[in-house]
Design a protein around this motif. Sequence first.
Motif, PDB file in Angstrom:
ATOM      1  N   LEU A   1      -5.072  12.753  -1.363  1.00 40.74           N
ATOM      2  CA  LEU A   1      -5.611  13.128  -0.060  1.00 40.74           C
ATOM      3  C   LEU A   1      -7.133  13.060  -0.063  1.00 40.74           C
ATOM      4  O   LEU A   1      -7.780  13.430  -1.045  1.00 40.74           O
ATOM      5  N   GLY A   2      -7.696  12.588   1.056  1.00 32.62           N
ATOM      6  CA  GLY A   2      -9.138  12.495   1.190  1.00 32.62           C
ATOM      7  C   GLY A   2      -9.623  13.157   2.459  1.00 32.62           C
ATOM      8  O   GLY A   2      -8.993  13.043   3.514  1.00 32.62           O
ATOM      9  N   PHE A   3     -10.730  13.873   2.354  1.00 32.76           N
ATOM     10  CA  PHE A   3     -11.356  14.534   3.506  1.00 32.76           C
ATOM     11  C   PHE A   3     -12.697  13.866   3.757  1.00 32.76           C
ATOM     12  O   PHE A   3     -13.494  13.699   2.828  1.00 32.76           O
ATOM     13  N   ARG A   4     -12.944  13.457   5.002  1.00 30.15           N
ATOM     14  CA  ARG A   4     -14.220  12.837   5.354  1.00 30.15           C
ATOM     15  C   ARG A   4     -14.749  13.485   6.625  1.00 30.15           C
ATOM     16  O   ARG A   4     -14.024  13.613   7.618  1.00 30.15           O
ATOM     17  N   ALA A   5     -15.996  13.900   6.574  1.00 36.15           N
ATOM     18  CA  ALA A   5     -16.618  14.544   7.730  1.00 36.15           C
ATOM     19  C   ALA A   5     -18.022  14.012   7.920  1.00 36.15           C
ATOM     20  O   ALA A   5     -18.736  13.741   6.950  1.00 36.15           O
ATOM     21  N   VAL A   6     -18.422  13.874   9.183  1.00 33.99           N
ATOM     22  CA  VAL A   6     -19.795  13.522   9.521  1.00 33.99           C
ATOM     23  C   VAL A   6     -20.350  14.628  10.397  1.00 33.99           C
ATOM     24  O   VAL A   6     -19.602  15.420  10.977  1.00 33.99           O
ATOM     25  N   GLN A   7     -21.672  14.696  10.485  1.00 33.59           N
ATOM     26  CA  GLN A   7     -22.295  15.736  11.283  1.00 33.59           C
ATOM     27  C   GLN A   7     -21.894  15.574  12.742  1.00 33.59           C
ATOM     28  O   GLN A   7     -21.826  14.473  13.272  1.00 33.59           O
ATOM     29  N   GLY A   8     -21.586  16.704  13.382  1.00 35.24           N
ATOM     30  CA  GLY A   8     -21.206  16.661  14.788  1.00 35.24           C
ATOM     31  C   GLY A   8     -19.762  17.040  15.038  1.00 35.24           C
ATOM     32  O   GLY A   8     -19.309  17.081  16.178  1.00 35.24           O
ATOM     33  N   GLY A   9     -18.998  17.305  13.962  1.00 35.83           N
ATOM     34  CA  GLY A   9     -17.638  17.794  14.148  1.00 35.83           C
ATOM     35  C   GLY A   9     -16.555  16.766  13.941  1.00 35.83           C
ATOM     36  O   GLY A   9     -15.377  17.112  13.927  1.00 35.83           O
ATOM     37  N   ALA A  10     -16.879  15.474  13.795  1.00 34.48           N
ATOM     38  CA  ALA A  10     -15.855  14.453  13.587  1.00 34.48           C
ATOM     39  C   ALA A  10     -15.417  14.451  12.125  1.00 34.48           C
ATOM     40  O   ALA A  10     -16.248  14.384  11.223  1.00 34.48           O
ATOM     41  N   ALA A  11     -14.114  14.527  11.890  1.00 33.05           N
ATOM     42  CA  ALA A  11     -13.600  14.537  10.533  1.00 33.05           C
ATOM     43  C   ALA A  11     -12.191  13.973  10.530  1.00 33.05           C
ATOM     44  O   ALA A  11     -11.514  13.926  11.556  1.00 33.05           O
ATOM     45  N   GLY A  12     -11.743  13.542   9.363  1.00 28.73           N
ATOM     46  CA  GLY A  12     -10.412  12.982   9.237  1.00 28.73           C
ATOM     47  C   GLY A  12      -9.799  13.286   7.896  1.00 28.73           C
ATOM     48  O   GLY A  12     -10.497  13.571   6.915  1.00 28.73           O
ATOM     49  N   LEU A  13      -8.468  13.249   7.847  1.00 25.20           N
ATOM     50  CA  LEU A  13      -7.716  13.445   6.616  1.00 25.20           C
ATOM     51  C   LEU A  13      -7.021  12.130   6.286  1.00 25.20           C
ATOM     52  O   LEU A  13      -6.301  11.572   7.116  1.00 25.20           O
ATOM     53  N   TYR A  14      -7.227  11.642   5.070  1.00 27.78           N
ATOM     54  CA  TYR A  14      -6.712  10.345   4.648  1.00 27.78           C
ATOM     55  C   TYR A  14      -5.789  10.536   3.446  1.00 27.78           C
ATOM     56  O   TYR A  14      -5.831  11.562   2.765  1.00 27.78           O
ATOM     57  N   ALA A  15      -4.943   9.542   3.178  1.00 28.91           N
ATOM     58  CA  ALA A  15      -4.044   9.636   2.027  1.00 28.91           C
ATOM     59  C   ALA A  15      -3.452   8.278   1.710  1.00 28.91           C
ATOM     60  O   ALA A  15      -3.401   7.386   2.567  1.00 28.91           O
ATOM     61  N   ASP A  16      -3.014   8.118   0.461  1.00 24.35           N
ATOM     62  CA  ASP A  16      -2.179   6.986   0.093  1.00 24.35           C
ATOM     63  C   ASP A  16      -0.751   7.338   0.491  1.00 24.35           C
ATOM     64  O   ASP A  16      -0.248   8.422   0.158  1.00 24.35           O
ATOM     65  N   VAL A  17      -0.106   6.440   1.218  1.00 24.89           N
ATOM     66  CA  VAL A  17       1.209   6.738   1.783  1.00 24.89           C
ATOM     67  C   VAL A  17       2.184   5.620   1.463  1.00 24.89           C
ATOM     68  O   VAL A  17       1.848   4.431   1.565  1.00 24.89           O
ATOM     69  N   SER A  18       3.383   6.007   1.058  1.00 29.35           N
ATOM     70  CA  SER A  18       4.492   5.075   0.902  1.00 29.35           C
ATOM     71  C   SER A  18       5.670   5.643   1.673  1.00 29.35           C
ATOM     72  O   SER A  18       6.072   6.789   1.441  1.00 29.35           O
ATOM     73  N   SER A  19       6.216   4.870   2.614  1.00 32.38           N
ATOM     74  CA  SER A  19       7.291   5.394   3.449  1.00 32.38           C
ATOM     75  C   SER A  19       8.336   4.328   3.733  1.00 32.38           C
ATOM     76  O   SER A  19       8.044   3.130   3.751  1.00 32.38           O
ATOM     77  N   LYS A  20       9.554   4.791   3.959  1.00 29.97           N
ATOM     78  CA  LYS A  20      10.663   3.904   4.274  1.00 29.97           C
ATOM     79  C   LYS A  20      10.998   4.036   5.752  1.00 29.97           C
ATOM     80  O   LYS A  20      11.120   5.151   6.276  1.00 29.97           O
ATOM     81  N   SER A  21      11.150   2.909   6.414  1.00 28.83           N
ATOM     82  CA  SER A  21      11.492   2.912   7.830  1.00 28.83           C
ATOM     83  C   SER A  21      12.919   3.413   8.017  1.00 28.83           C
ATOM     84  O   SER A  21      13.847   2.937   7.339  1.00 28.83           O
ATOM     85  N   LYS A  22      13.100   4.361   8.926  1.00 28.60           N
ATOM     86  CA  LYS A  22      14.448   4.882   9.175  1.00 28.60           C
ATOM     87  C   LYS A  22      15.318   3.866   9.909  1.00 28.60           C
ATOM     88  O   LYS A  22      16.536   3.982   9.928  1.00 28.60           O
ATOM     89  N   ASP A  23      14.683   2.857  10.512  1.00 26.11           N
ATOM     90  CA  ASP A  23      15.423   1.844  11.262  1.00 26.11           C
ATOM     91  C   ASP A  23      15.791   0.633  10.404  1.00 26.11           C
ATOM     92  O   ASP A  23      16.933   0.158  10.439  1.00 26.11           O
ATOM     93  N   THR A  24      14.820   0.131   9.625  1.00 27.32           N
ATOM     94  CA  THR A  24      15.056  -1.097   8.860  1.00 27.32           C
ATOM     95  C   THR A  24      15.279  -0.853   7.375  1.00 27.32           C
ATOM     96  O   THR A  24      15.806  -1.719   6.674  1.00 27.32           O
ATOM     97  N   GLY A  25      14.848   0.296   6.868  1.00 29.76           N
ATOM     98  CA  GLY A  25      14.965   0.569   5.444  1.00 29.76           C
ATOM     99  C   GLY A  25      13.884  -0.064   4.611  1.00 29.76           C
ATOM    100  O   GLY A  25      13.863   0.102   3.389  1.00 29.76           O
ATOM    101  N   GLN A  26      12.974  -0.787   5.241  1.00 30.83           N
ATOM    102  CA  GLN A  26      11.890  -1.416   4.508  1.00 30.83           C
ATOM    103  C   GLN A  26      10.832  -0.378   4.119  1.00 30.83           C
ATOM    104  O   GLN A  26      10.525   0.527   4.886  1.00 30.83           O
ATOM    105  N   VAL A  27      10.272  -0.565   2.920  1.00 34.45           N
ATOM    106  CA  VAL A  27       9.256   0.348   2.415  1.00 34.45           C
ATOM    107  C   VAL A  27       7.873  -0.260   2.643  1.00 34.45           C
ATOM    108  O   VAL A  27       7.648  -1.428   2.338  1.00 34.45           O
ATOM    109  N   SER A  28       6.988   0.519   3.218  1.00 39.05           N
ATOM    110  CA  SER A  28       5.614   0.072   3.432  1.00 39.05           C
ATOM    111  C   SER A  28       4.656   1.042   2.757  1.00 39.05           C
ATOM    112  O   SER A  28       4.947   2.230   2.642  1.00 39.05           O
TER     113      SER A  28
END
Length: 527
Positions: free
Chosen positions: A122-149
């Motif tokens: 997980l990664g946290f990034r913030a800039v002055q002024g209140g803008a911030a985001g949470l980032y991560a490495d993600v691996s997930s399987k589609s519930k429709d196709t079963g493909q992993v991305s």
Amino acid sequence: MPLPSRLRRLAATLVAALAALLVVGLSPGQAVAAEGKVAGGRLDWGIKQSFLTYITGPIAKGSWTLTGGAATVGGSTFRFHSATGGYDPATGALTASFSGGVRFTGHQENGANALDLSVSRLGFRAVQGGAAGLYADVSSKSKDTGQVSSASQAKLADLSLAGVDLRGAAGTLTLSNVPGTLTDAGAKAFGDFYPAGTALDPLTLSVNLPAAQATSSAPSAPSPTAVPSPSAAAEPPAASSAPAAPAGTPGTRAPARTEFAGGALDWGVRRTFRDYVTGAIAHGRWELGAGAADGGAFFRWTPAKGRYDPANGDLTAAFAGTVRFTGLRSGDTYGLDLTLANPGVTVSGGQGRLVADVSGRTPDGATQQLTGVELAAFDPAGLKPEGGLLKAVEVPLKLTEGGAKAFGGLYPAGTEMDPLSFAVALDPAAALPPLPDLGSAPATAPSATASPAASPATGPVAASSSDGFPVAAVVGGAVLVAVLAATSGLLVRRRRAAAAPVAGAEAGTGTGTGSGPGAAPGPDSVA
């Protein structure tokens, strides 16, 4: 008309106080934060409680597992560790990346999981002024196709730091109850179970920033001796009098019956037990003593002393430290008051055993004082010297009859406990595995309630352990400015009142406090 002398004196006092504060804050020699790297810290996040409930519920019938040293707090929050990154005190820009991850699985069909989601780094990034985001490495399987991305550092959530100024912090910076909403990338990562814009659980993070530095031209005082980190303290001292071995040879061959005086044992006891202690049932805690350390997902006991015989694999290793679990408080007593002290590992006849001193009270009301009781057993087949160390990494561990008794019958014999890791230094110069870096204790304890100064409900709360100017002076100056402004308004109203009486009274305004979401009980029962 002339102002009353009392009001003139009040205004003069406030102006003088404000001027004095600004002089102190801006004078040379005042400590200010130095730009540099983030070194250590933790991030606590429950992701979304309804998602955890769904995963372990009767529909998905799934589970989640921790990876990379991640831990849980109270059963419903995940803790990520060892923050690294950068910080600019002039702008408040902050980046921090945390180690550890969580894998969610469910909807098993024909031996495979239709739901399979992993979130890590997980990664946290913030800039002055209140803008911030949470980032991560993600691996997930589609519930429709079963493909992993897979995606590297996908932006999972938009975070709000409205009203929080990150400039000029130093020491330990803590952000509590930071609200977040799911992004488009986050919605895709979660298999479109939730649309973009869905509110997620607030997060709390604490990071170690560069220490404040003096900016005056006066000679600076000598730097204090650096205090070693828990992981550094656990490492054995390098050999001093023995001649140095040729490069590449340490640990390649251990003499018969090697005696050692350095090592560490890592064991989390059992995750559900830790969650039970700190969760909604026991409302308890744990305390470390005699050199034991908290690694987030496990406790570390160190140093070690003992003997190893490479001829037959026999090992005797004794470690130091205590961990005391307390909970179920009633008045001045605890229904649970259990201490595990001075654990040891023995290997003999192809059987590995974990022993410890056990004392205190268990929830069944029993009190005990046991020395060297066998808690659990493991298979030592893979144990062998390497690189100057004899170590075991996450070896499966099963509770014995003695261990079941020590835990007051909370778990039956044969229960899978948390895996066991340990390392002993056959070569005194060998470095022990590092302990996860949880950083310094947060400047303020994480709270589920917004502070009066924050926005209602889920407003973020910021705190810094720095004694420097930027935080204290700015906040104090703002208060004085507000008071001065109010006083000026009072003076104007007094003058107007003297000229023409006003009917009625001014309505006052107040600031209320809102409470954020409370911590939900953990999904796992003691079993």
